[in-house]
Design a protein around this motif. Structure first.
Motif, PDB file in Angstrom:
ATOM      1  N   VAL A  30       0.906  -1.107   0.018  1.00 11.03           N
ATOM      2  CA  VAL A  30      -0.144  -0.191   0.075  1.00 11.03           C
ATOM      3  C   VAL A  30       0.884   1.270   0.187  1.00 11.03           C
ATOM      4  O   VAL A  30       0.407   2.240  -0.566  1.00 11.03           O
ATOM      5  CB  VAL A  30      -0.811   0.056   1.277  1.00 11.03           C
ATOM      6  CG1 VAL A  30      -1.638   1.326   1.352  1.00 11.03           C
ATOM      7  CG2 VAL A  30      -1.912  -1.097   1.147  1.00 11.03           C
ATOM      8  N   THR A  31       1.949   1.279   0.863  1.00 14.26           N
ATOM      9  CA  THR A  31       2.911   2.374   0.744  1.00 14.26           C
ATOM     10  C   THR A  31       3.510   2.536  -0.475  1.00 14.26           C
ATOM     11  O   THR A  31       3.510   3.580  -0.930  1.00 14.26           O
ATOM     12  CB  THR A  31       3.879   2.464   1.897  1.00 14.26           C
ATOM     13  OG1 THR A  31       3.454   1.815   3.145  1.00 14.26           O
ATOM     14  CG2 THR A  31       5.012   3.376   1.959  1.00 14.26           C
ATOM     15  N   LEU A  33       2.363   1.770  -3.416  1.00 13.16           N
ATOM     16  CA  LEU A  33       1.428   2.150  -4.469  1.00 13.16           C
ATOM     17  C   LEU A  33       0.893   3.749  -4.289  1.00 13.16           C
ATOM     18  O   LEU A  33       0.470   4.412  -5.000  1.00 13.16           O
ATOM     19  CB  LEU A  33       0.115   1.288  -4.238  1.00 13.16           C
ATOM     20  CG  LEU A  33       0.478  -0.117  -5.004  1.00 13.16           C
ATOM     21  CD1 LEU A  33      -0.853  -1.005  -4.872  1.00 13.16           C
ATOM     22  CD2 LEU A  33       0.816  -0.059  -6.421  1.00 13.16           C
ATOM     23  N   GLU A  34       0.756   4.169  -2.809  1.00 15.27           N
ATOM     24  CA  GLU A  34       0.425   5.395  -2.483  1.00 15.27           C
ATOM     25  C   GLU A  34       1.640   6.530  -2.733  1.00 15.27           C
ATOM     26  O   GLU A  34       1.490   7.750  -2.618  1.00 15.27           O
ATOM     27  CB  GLU A  34      -0.124   5.604  -1.239  1.00 15.27           C
ATOM     28  CG  GLU A  34      -1.504   4.774  -1.180  1.00 15.27           C
ATOM     29  CD  GLU A  34      -2.070   4.604   0.408  1.00 15.27           C
ATOM     30  OE1 GLU A  34      -1.303   4.943   1.386  1.00 15.27           O
ATOM     31  OE2 GLU A  34      -3.326   4.554   0.276  1.00 15.27           O
ATOM     32  N   SER A  35       2.848   6.233  -2.720  1.00  8.87           N
ATOM     33  CA  SER A  35       3.952   6.873  -3.175  1.00  8.87           C
ATOM     34  C   SER A  35       3.922   7.783  -4.266  1.00  8.87           C
ATOM     35  O   SER A  35       3.136   7.417  -5.330  1.00  8.87           O
ATOM     36  CB  SER A  35       5.217   6.358  -3.194  1.00  8.87           C
ATOM     37  OG  SER A  35       5.413   5.495  -4.203  1.00  8.87           O
ATOM     38  N   GLU A  36       4.625   8.914  -4.339  1.00 12.26           N
ATOM     39  CA  GLU A  36       4.511   9.949  -5.443  1.00 12.26           C
ATOM     40  C   GLU A  36       5.157   9.122  -6.908  1.00 12.26           C
ATOM     41  O   GLU A  36       4.691   9.318  -7.823  1.00 12.26           O
ATOM     42  CB  GLU A  36       5.553  11.075  -5.251  1.00 12.26           C
ATOM     43  CG  GLU A  36       4.484  12.166  -4.833  1.00 12.26           C
ATOM     44  CD  GLU A  36       5.511  13.645  -4.765  1.00 12.26           C
ATOM     45  OE1 GLU A  36       6.207  13.878  -5.629  1.00 12.26           O
ATOM     46  OE2 GLU A  36       5.271  14.253  -3.730  1.00 12.26           O
ATOM     47  N   ALA A  38       5.207   5.956  -7.621  1.00  6.82           N
ATOM     48  CA  ALA A  38       4.650   4.593  -7.403  1.00  6.82           C
ATOM     49  C   ALA A  38       5.506   3.511  -8.646  1.00  6.82           C
ATOM     50  O   ALA A  38       5.370   3.893  -9.876  1.00  6.82           O
ATOM     51  CB  ALA A  38       3.009   4.252  -7.975  1.00  6.82           C
TER      52      ALA A  38
END
Length: 127
Positions: A30-31, A33-36, A38
């Motif tokens: 999840v981290t 995929l949610e990063s700037e 991805a």
């Protein structure tokens, strides 16, 4: 005085024919995929399952069966078939899900363990 009666919310079973699978993501995915920035994720096959890969990290996809089914609901506003033509809010049960897919972290290059079948299948064979 209102002519409407409060009868609750109507629930219909209206399977839409689409197969749904729920994918349980670990916090680290999840981290990512949610990063700037991805990363690109790819799915590769192995002898027993699929492997989700992102660079040097990989996760095996495993199906988990559950005795507690999950019901997907969809809201709708349908015109009542009663004498009044007032739209009524209702819910449709569009799917029932009995299993989920979880991601299990795997070292790169290691093959997935051999699937041994579902518990109830093994139990039935031993009887």
């Amino acid at each position: 005085m209102s002519s409407q009666q409060d009868t609750g919310i109507l629930l219909n079973h209206a399977h839409n024919g689409i197969g749904y699978k729920l994918l349980e993501l670990p916090p680290e995915v999840v981290t990512l995929l949610e990063s700037e920035n991805a990363p690109v994720l790819t799915i590769e096959s192995s002898t027993n399952s699929a492997i989700l890969k992102s660079g040097a990290e990989s996760w095996g996809l495993r199906q988990k069966n559950t005795s507690n089914a999950l019901i997907l609901l969809q809201s709708s506003n349908e015109t009542s078939t009663t004498s009044s033509q007032i739209p009524e809010t209702s819910l449709k049960a569009i799917a029932t899900i009995h299993d989920t897919i979880e991601l299990v972290s795997e070292p790169t290059g290691k093959t997935a363990p051999v699937a041994r079948g579902k518990w109830h299948e093994r139990f039935a064979r031993g009887r």
